[in-house]
Design a protein around this motif. Structure first.
Motif, PDB file in Angstrom:
ATOM      1  N   ASP A 139       0.857  -1.188   0.000  1.00  0.00           N
ATOM      2  CA  ASP A 139       0.000   0.000   0.000  1.00  0.00           C
ATOM      3  C   ASP A 139       0.894   1.239   0.000  1.00  0.00           C
TER       4      ASP A 139
ATOM      5  N   ALA B  86       0.261   3.655   2.828  1.00  0.00           N
ATOM      6  CA  ALA B  86       0.733   3.175   4.134  1.00  0.00           C
ATOM      7  C   ALA B  86       2.247   3.334   4.249  1.00  0.00           C
TER       8      ALA B  86
ATOM      9  N   VAL C 174       2.987   6.917   5.051  1.00  0.00           N
ATOM     10  CA  VAL C 174       2.712   7.216   6.463  1.00  0.00           C
ATOM     11  C   VAL C 174       3.805   6.626   7.352  1.00  0.00           C
ATOM     12  N   ASP C 175       4.242   5.400   7.036  1.00  0.00           N
ATOM     13  CA  ASP C 175       5.348   4.793   7.801  1.00  0.00           C
ATOM     14  C   ASP C 175       6.597   5.661   7.691  1.00  0.00           C
TER      15      ASP C 175
ATOM     16  N   ASP D 275       6.113   8.725   9.844  1.00  0.00           N
ATOM     17  CA  ASP D 275       6.227   8.340  11.257  1.00  0.00           C
ATOM     18  C   ASP D 275       7.696   8.186  11.663  1.00  0.00           C
TER      19      ASP D 275
ATOM     20  N   THR E  12       2.873   8.318  -4.344  1.00  0.00           N
ATOM     21  CA  THR E  12       2.133   9.007  -3.291  1.00  0.00           C
ATOM     22  C   THR E  12       2.707  10.406  -3.105  1.00  0.00           C
TER      23      THR E  12
END
Length: 111
Positions: free
Chosen positions: A7, A10, A13-14, A17, A79
């Motif tokens: 993904d 995802a 976002v990882d 983070d 992304t």
């Protein structure tokens, strides 16, 4: 249609983070071994190679620590993720290899 086994949203976002946590090892693990980073944060620079990428992130984490997610969208390249730093909103386009690792990152201040 291409079958994607990860993904991209995802992974982005990882990445954010890990960036927010200052976790350089995770940031590097999220990048492909042959990743290319084009950074327009303080003059345009292109970073290639593992050691150059490590040096870039050590400096980048010090100068531009990330805070809050601003926006996250899919793009034809992968992304697009926007996030806040002490100098304003930054935007990064992340493109991925088949394994879901960042192959190309193009980041710059949002306009």
């Amino acid at each position: 249609m291409t079958n994607v086994s990860f993904d991209p949203m995802a992974v982005a976002v990882d990445w954010l983070d890990a960036y927010r946590a200052g976790d350089i090892e995770t940031i590097l693990e999220l990048h492909a071994d042959d990743a290319v980073v084009h950074c327009g944060c303080s003059g345009v620079q292109t970073i290639t190679g593992r050691e150059a990428l490590r040096a870039y992130w050590i400096e980048h984490l010090r100068k531009y620590p990330a805070t809050t997610l601003d926006d996250l969208n899919p793009s034809d390249r992968g992304t697009v993720i926007s996030y806040l730093t002490g100098t304003g909103v930054m935007s990064a386009v992340l493109a991925f290899d088949a394994a879901g690792r960042i192959k190309l990152m193009d980041c710059s201040p949002s306009r």
